[in-house]
Design a protein around this motif. Structure first.
Motif, PDB file in Angstrom:
ATOM      1  N   MET A 115       0.814  -1.190   0.000  1.00 39.20           N
ATOM      2  CA  MET A 115       0.000   0.000   0.000  1.00 39.20           C
ATOM      3  C   MET A 115       0.865   1.266   0.000  1.00 39.20           C
ATOM      4  N   LEU A 116       1.987   1.200   0.713  1.00 32.77           N
ATOM      5  CA  LEU A 116       2.912   2.324   0.749  1.00 32.77           C
ATOM      6  C   LEU A 116       3.454   2.636  -0.650  1.00 32.77           C
ATOM      7  N   ARG A 117       3.589   1.600  -1.457  1.00 36.19           N
ATOM      8  CA  ARG A 117       4.052   1.752  -2.835  1.00 36.19           C
ATOM      9  C   ARG A 117       3.106   2.653  -3.625  1.00 36.19           C
ATOM     10  N   TRP A 118       1.784   2.414  -3.510  1.00 32.59           N
ATOM     11  CA  TRP A 118       0.791   3.195  -4.235  1.00 32.59           C
ATOM     12  C   TRP A 118       0.673   4.614  -3.699  1.00 32.59           C
ATOM     13  N   LEU A 119       0.942   4.806  -2.412  1.00 31.81           N
ATOM     14  CA  LEU A 119       0.788   6.128  -1.808  1.00 31.81           C
ATOM     15  C   LEU A 119       2.015   7.018  -1.966  1.00 31.81           C
ATOM     16  N   LEU A 120       3.201   6.430  -1.967  1.00 27.24           N
ATOM     17  CA  LEU A 120       4.422   7.236  -1.994  1.00 27.24           C
ATOM     18  C   LEU A 120       5.293   7.004  -3.218  1.00 27.24           C
ATOM     19  N   LEU A 121       5.682   5.765  -3.460  1.00 24.20           N
ATOM     20  CA  LEU A 121       6.663   5.490  -4.507  1.00 24.20           C
ATOM     21  C   LEU A 121       6.131   5.784  -5.903  1.00 24.20           C
ATOM     22  N   ILE A 122       4.953   5.302  -6.208  1.00 22.55           N
ATOM     23  CA  ILE A 122       4.415   5.495  -7.553  1.00 22.55           C
ATOM     24  C   ILE A 122       4.142   6.974  -7.843  1.00 22.55           C
ATOM     25  N   PRO A 123       3.475   7.730  -6.959  1.00 26.60           N
ATOM     26  CA  PRO A 123       3.307   9.167  -7.246  1.00 26.60           C
ATOM     27  C   PRO A 123       4.641   9.905  -7.384  1.00 26.60           C
ATOM     28  N   PHE A 124       5.620   9.571  -6.528  1.00 25.36           N
ATOM     29  CA  PHE A 124       6.938  10.196  -6.650  1.00 25.36           C
ATOM     30  C   PHE A 124       7.559   9.877  -8.003  1.00 25.36           C
ATOM     31  N   ALA A 125       7.499   8.610  -8.410  1.00 26.27           N
ATOM     32  CA  ALA A 125       8.068   8.201  -9.689  1.00 26.27           C
ATOM     33  C   ALA A 125       7.360   8.892 -10.849  1.00 26.27           C
ATOM     34  N   LEU A 126       6.036   9.033 -10.762  1.00 25.52           N
ATOM     35  CA  LEU A 126       5.289   9.708 -11.821  1.00 25.52           C
ATOM     36  C   LEU A 126       5.662  11.184 -11.915  1.00 25.52           C
ATOM     37  N   LEU A 127       5.751  11.858 -10.773  1.00 28.85           N
ATOM     38  CA  LEU A 127       6.130  13.277 -10.787  1.00 28.85           C
ATOM     39  C   LEU A 127       7.545  13.462 -11.337  1.00 28.85           C
ATOM     40  N   PHE A 128       8.445  12.597 -10.934  1.00 34.55           N
ATOM     41  CA  PHE A 128       9.816  12.689 -11.432  1.00 34.55           C
ATOM     42  C   PHE A 128       9.862  12.417 -12.936  1.00 34.55           C
ATOM     43  N   ALA A 129       9.071  11.441 -13.402  1.00 31.55           N
ATOM     44  CA  ALA A 129       9.026  11.127 -14.833  1.00 31.55           C
ATOM     45  C   ALA A 129       8.433  12.294 -15.625  1.00 31.55           C
ATOM     46  N   MET A 130       7.400  12.943 -15.086  1.00 31.03           N
ATOM     47  CA  MET A 130       6.811  14.094 -15.772  1.00 31.03           C
ATOM     48  C   MET A 130       7.801  15.252 -15.840  1.00 31.03           C
ATOM     49  N   GLY A 131       8.551  15.458 -14.770  1.00 35.24           N
ATOM     50  CA  GLY A 131       9.602  16.483 -14.797  1.00 35.24           C
ATOM     51  C   GLY A 131      10.655  16.162 -15.845  1.00 35.24           C
ATOM     52  N   THR A 132      10.985  14.886 -15.954  1.00 37.28           N
ATOM     53  CA  THR A 132      11.925  14.456 -16.997  1.00 37.28           C
ATOM     54  C   THR A 132      11.356  14.752 -18.370  1.00 37.28           C
ATOM     55  N   GLY A 133      10.045  14.541 -18.539  1.00 35.36           N
ATOM     56  CA  GLY A 133       9.406  14.834 -19.822  1.00 35.36           C
ATOM     57  C   GLY A 133       9.492  16.308 -20.177  1.00 35.36           C
ATOM     58  N   LEU A 134       9.275  17.173 -19.187  1.00 32.25           N
ATOM     59  CA  LEU A 134       9.402  18.610 -19.440  1.00 32.25           C
ATOM     60  C   LEU A 134      10.831  18.983 -19.795  1.00 32.25           C
ATOM     61  N   PHE A 135      11.792  18.393 -19.065  1.00 38.62           N
ATOM     62  CA  PHE A 135      13.198  18.648 -19.370  1.00 38.62           C
ATOM     63  C   PHE A 135      13.546  18.136 -20.765  1.00 38.62           C
ATOM     64  N   ALA A 136      13.063  16.939 -21.109  1.00 34.14           N
ATOM     65  CA  ALA A 136      13.337  16.372 -22.431  1.00 34.14           C
ATOM     66  C   ALA A 136      12.719  17.231 -23.531  1.00 34.14           C
ATOM     67  N   MET A 137      11.545  17.806 -23.260  1.00 31.51           N
ATOM     68  CA  MET A 137      10.919  18.673 -24.256  1.00 31.51           C
ATOM     69  C   MET A 137      11.747  19.936 -24.467  1.00 31.51           C
ATOM     70  N   MET A 138      12.280  20.480 -23.382  1.00 31.40           N
ATOM     71  CA  MET A 138      13.140  21.660 -23.519  1.00 31.40           C
ATOM     72  C   MET A 138      14.427  21.307 -24.278  1.00 31.40           C
ATOM     73  N   ALA A 139      15.003  20.155 -23.960  1.00 28.99           N
ATOM     74  CA  ALA A 139      16.210  19.717 -24.678  1.00 28.99           C
ATOM     75  C   ALA A 139      15.901  19.480 -26.150  1.00 28.99           C
ATOM     76  N   ALA A 140      14.745  18.900 -26.444  1.00 32.89           N
ATOM     77  CA  ALA A 140      14.362  18.655 -27.837  1.00 32.89           C
ATOM     78  C   ALA A 140      14.161  19.964 -28.584  1.00 32.89           C
ATOM     79  N   SER A 141      13.700  20.997 -27.879  1.00 33.34           N
ATOM     80  CA  SER A 141      13.501  22.284 -28.551  1.00 33.34           C
ATOM     81  C   SER A 141      14.826  22.937 -28.931  1.00 33.34           C
ATOM     82  N   VAL A 142      15.890  22.578 -28.234  1.00 35.32           N
ATOM     83  CA  VAL A 142      17.210  23.093 -28.605  1.00 35.32           C
ATOM     84  C   VAL A 142      17.717  22.380 -29.858  1.00 35.32           C
TER      85      VAL A 142
END
Length: 159
Positions: free
Chosen positions: A1-28
């Motif tokens: 249950m701790l996985r669904w409450l903490l690890l997965i949301p953290f991983a999703l937020l970090f992955a979304m931040g990576t997506g934003l960073f990758a989009m900025m890098a792709a724009s260069v």
């Protein structure tokens, strides 16, 4: 249950931040992505200020533009990684290749479906679609690194 409450949301937020960073890098690297991000915003601001200078209320146009940008952001950054993460957790898909590939595929196809592209894409549009696939694949890979390798929790060993 701790996985669904903490690890997965953290991983999703970090992955979304990576997506934003990758989009900025792709724009260069890619003029098509740079035009999509920078040129689109510049044109939008020019149009809104042009409306205001002509005495027309730019509020409806601004609201429509913000709504479209929000839906595109949802279709490119949020929805692909969340859908694949939930699917991988439910079906115990622990493969980084599957998570990266499916997230990349959704990141490339969801915006096209949302915009209802019903014709063959031009070469510039194909470059943008390819960049969106790579951005999605990067998000899926980062999610897999943080939480995806243990998708679905521990498997029970029967023997």
């Amino acid at each position: 249950m701790l996985r669904w409450l903490l690890l997965i949301p953290f991983a999703l937020l970090f992955a979304m931040g990576t997506g934003l960073f990758a989009m900025m890098a792709a724009s260069v690297v890619s003029p098509g992505i740079a035009l999509l991000i920078g040129g689109g915003v510049e044109r939008l601001l020019d149009a809104l200020f042009g409306l205001a200078e002509n005495g027309i209320d730019p509020t409806p146009a601004a609201q429509a533009a913000v709504s479209l940008l929000g839906r595109l952001g949802l279709a490119i950054i949020v929805a692909p990684v969340v859908l694949v993460a939930v699917g991988s957790e439910l079906f115990r898909l622990r493969s980084g290749l599957i998570q990266s590939g499916l997230t990349g595929l959704l990141a490339a196809l969801l915006p096209l479906a949302m915009l209802r592209l019903a014709r063959t894409p031009t070469s510039a549009e194909l470059q943008v679609i390819s960049a969106l696939f790579l951005i999605g694949a990067a998000m899926g890979f980062v999610y897999w690194l943080i939480a995806g390798r243990g998708a679905g929790g521990e498997r029970s060993v029967t023997g």
